[in-house]
Design a protein around this motif. Sequence first.
Motif, short mmCIF file in Angstrom:
data_model
loop_
_atom_site.label_atom_id
_atom_site.label_comp_id
_atom_site.label_asym_id
_atom_site.label_seq_id
_atom_site.Cartn_x
_atom_site.Cartn_y
_atom_site.Cartn_z
N ARG A 166 0.83 -1.21 0.00
CA ARG A 166 0.00 0.00 0.00
C ARG A 166 0.86 1.25 0.00
O ARG A 166 0.58 2.21 -0.72
N GLU A 167 1.91 1.26 0.80
CA GLU A 167 2.79 2.43 0.87
C GLU A 167 3.51 2.66 -0.46
O GLU A 167 3.65 3.80 -0.91
N ASP A 170 0.91 4.07 -2.86
CA ASP A 170 0.64 5.48 -2.57
C ASP A 170 1.77 6.37 -3.06
O ASP A 170 1.54 7.47 -3.58
N LYS A 174 1.43 9.30 -5.86
CA LYS A 174 1.81 10.67 -5.53
C LYS A 174 2.78 11.20 -6.59
O LYS A 174 2.65 12.34 -7.07
#
Length: 201
Positions: A166-167, A170, A174
Motif C-alpha cells: 500500500r505504501e 501510494d 503521488k
Amino acid sequence: MRSTVKPSAPTNERGQSPNWEELTQKAPEPTQLDNIKAQLDLVLLALEALAEIGSEAMLKVAAELNLEPMVADRVALWRLRQSNPLRKGHGGRKKLDVEEARSLVLISCHLAKQHQPLIRRAVALLEQMAEQNREPHTIALLGDYIDRFSNTYGSRMEDAENLSARELSDLALKLLIDLLFYSSPGGHRRLWLALLDRAKN
C-alpha cells in the motif's frame, strides 16, 4: 575540485534556453543534496515505470538539451542516479553537485513533457477511480504502472522491505500526480522549488 564557473545555459533542439537561470536563483545547502538526490531518482523511476523508458531515452534528452557534459553516457547516468542514498550499494558515486542535480531536473521535466498525454490520461483515470471509490490498480494502465514502480523500487532501494504494498502504491500515485505538474510549462522550476522545499524536512 570542480570549477566554480557556471556552465553555459543548455539549449533544447530549437536552440531555446530551458531557463537554466531560473534554477540558479535558489541553490541548495550542501546538507540538502542527499534528500534532493533521493527525490530526483524517484521522479525518474516514476517516469520509467509509467512510460517504460530507459537510459537511452534519458541520454537522448541530455543530448537535445546540450547537457552531455553532465550526462555523457550510461555510466555517467548510472553514477548520478546511484548517488541516491536510498539505493542499494549507492557507493558508485558519493556526491552529486548542484549543476548535476539541475541537469537531472531539466531531463526529468523534458521527459515528462514528452509523455504528457500519457501522464494526463493516467491522472484522469486516477481521479475517475477515486470518484467511483475503486482501487486504482483495478484498471490496466494504473495497475501496470504501480506494479512496475513497486518492482523496480523493490529491486533498487534499501528500504523497500520496510514498505508495504500500500505504501509503495501510494508513493507511485503521488509521484504520478507530481509528474503532471512537472510536464507543464515551467515544470523545471516547479520541480526545483519542490526539491528545495522537501530537502528542508
